[in-house]
Enzyme design. Structure first.
Site, PDB file in Angstrom:
ATOM      1  CG  ASN A  56       1.480  -5.310   7.226  1.00 34.64           C
ATOM      2  OD1 ASN A  56       0.493  -4.655   6.899  1.00 34.64           O
ATOM      3  ND2 ASN A  56       2.399  -4.829   8.040  1.00 34.64           N
ATOM      4  CD  GLN A 107      -1.045   0.189   3.744  1.00 30.35           C
ATOM      5  OE1 GLN A 107      -1.282  -0.877   4.302  1.00 30.35           O
ATOM      6  NE2 GLN A 107      -1.511   1.354   4.166  1.00 30.35           N
ATOM      7  CB  CYS A 160      -4.193  -0.865   5.825  1.00 32.45           C
ATOM      8  SG  CYS A 160      -5.191   0.032   7.052  1.00 32.45           S
TER       9      CYS A 160
END
Length: 334
Positions: A298, A134, A139
Site C-alpha cells: 500500500n 501518499q 495512489c
C-alpha cells in the site's frame, strides 16, 4: 431568564462532552496523537476527533475480541477520521470505465505452473523500495512509480527510490490526474516519454507544485518502453505467473472499515468490486491449504497494516478476486 436557560444548556453540553470520554480513552488518544504527530487547531476540533477516535477504537476492540476472522485490526493514522473521510482523502484510482487489455500480452511460458513455488516475495529479493505515504488522492502515482522502481531493479540489480513529485509537478501529458485521481498508465506514459529522476534529486513535498525544470534535468534514471494491461477477470494462476516475473499493479476496493483499520493476518473481506485504490502485488503465500493470499503493498505509510502491507485472500472462487484484485492488473516493460 432566557439568557440563564441558554447558559445552562451550553454548560450542560460542555459537561456532557467532557464526561462522555473515560480517562483511559483520553489518555489513549493523547498517546496516539504523539505517536502519529497529530495536532488540532482548537478544542472543538479536538473533541470532535476524540469522539471519532473513540468510536473507531471501540469498533476495533470489539472486532478483535470476537476473534472469528483470520485477521486483526489496529489503530493507525486514520483512527480519528470517519471512514468517509479516509476514502475521500486517500483513494483516487480511476481506471477507464471499460478495461481494455493490451493487444500484445507478454508470454510467461517460462513459468511452469506445476513447479510454481507456494510462496514468493519480491521484498526478499531486494526489488521493492520502502513503503511510502501518499498525502492526497494520488495512489495511482505511488503504485505506478513502485512498479517502475521494481522493474528498474530487475533489469539493473540497482534499487533506486524514484520521484513521484516530478510527475505530480511536471506531467503535461493528456489525462493528468494529480491529487484528483488517475491510473498507473499515466506514470508509464510519462516515464516512456521523459524517463524519471530520483526522489533525492526531486524530493517529494506532498502536494502539487510548479515543475522545477532544473531538478527534472538531473540524473535521468528509470526508463519504460511500454506497458501491459492484463485481461480483466484474469485467473489466479496467470496472475501468479506474472507476479513471479515482476510486481503487478492492481486496483482494489478499500471502502470497508475493516480495510481501513487492517493490522495483520489474512484479510478475507468485506469489500466489493468497485475499485477505488491502486496497490501493488509483490508476492503470494498461504497459511494452509485453504487460506491463500496475495502480498499487497500500500501507499499509506508503514503505520498502516503490517508495515504498510496487507495479505489479501487469494483463491476465493470468484473471477473478480477479493476486492476486485483480478480486474485491472498491469505492469510496465523496460
Amino acid at each position: 431568564m432566557i439568557l440563564i436557560v441558554v447558559l445552562l444548556f451550553s454548560w450542560g453540553v460542555q459537561v456532557k462532552s467532557r464526561t462522555s470520554f473515560s480517562q483511559s480513552m483520553i489518555d489513549r488518544h493523547r498517546s496516539w496523537m504523539v505517536e502519529y504527530n497529530k495536532a488540532y487547531p482548537n478544542e472543538t476540533e479536538r473533541v470532535k476527533r476524540l469522539q471519532i477516535f473513540q468510536e473507531n477504537v471501540k469498533y476495533i476492540d470489539a472486532f478483535n475480541a470476537a476473534g472469528d476472522k483470520p485477521f486483526k485490526l489496529g489503530v493507525n493514522q486514520f483512527t480519528d477520521l470517519t471512514n468517509e473521510e479516509r476514502i475521500k482523502r486517500y483513494t483516487g484510482y480511476n481506471p477507464p470505465p471499460r478495461w481494455k487489455a493490451s493487444a500484445r500480452q507478454l508470454s510467461h511460458e517460462n513459468v511452469n505452473i506445476d513447479n510454481m513455488p507456494e510462496t514468493w516475495d519480491w521484498r526478499e529479493v531486494g526489488a521493492v523500495t520502502p513503503v511510502k505515504n501518499q498525502n492526497c488522492g494520488d495512489c495511482w502515482l505511488y503504485s505506478g512509480v513502485a512498479e517502475v522502481e521494481s522493474l528498474h531493479y530487475i533489469k539493473t540489480k540497482n534499487l533506486v527510490v524514484l520521484s513521484e513529485q516530478e510527475i505530480l509537478d511536471c506531467d503535461d501529458l493528456p489525462g493528468k490526474g494529480g491529487c484528483q485521481g488517475g491510473w498507473e498508465q499515466e506514470v508509464y506514459e510519462y516515464v516512456r516519454h521523459y524517463s524519471l529522476t530520483t526522489e533525492q534529486d526531486y524530493p517529494n513535498k506532498d502536494k502539487e507544485g510548479t515543475c522545477d525544470k532544473s531538478k527534472k534535468l538531473r540524473n535521468r534514471v528509470a526508463h519504460v518502453s511500454e506497458f501491459v494491461n492484463m485481461p480483466a477477470y484474469i485467473s489466479d494462476k496467470d496472475l501468479m505467473k506474472a507476479v513471479l516475473q515482476q510486481p503487478v499493479a492492481v486496483g482494489v476496493d478499500v471502502t470497508s472499515r475493516e480495510f481501513g483499520s487492517y493490522k495483520s493476518g489474512v484479510f478475507t473481506g468485506n469489500c466489493t468490486f468497485k475499485l477505488n485504490h491502486a496497490m501493488n502485488i509483490v508476492g503470494f503465500g498461504k497459511v494452509n491449504r485453504e487460506l491463500k493470499y496475495w502480498i499487497v503493498r500500500n501507499s499509506w505509510g508503514k503505520g498502516w497494516g503490517d508495515g504498510g502491507y496487507i495479505k489479501l485472500q487469494r483463491g476465493i472462487g470468484l473471477k473478480e478476486g477479493l476486492c476486485g484484485i483480478n480486474l485491472t492488473p498491469n505492469y510496465p516493460v523496460a
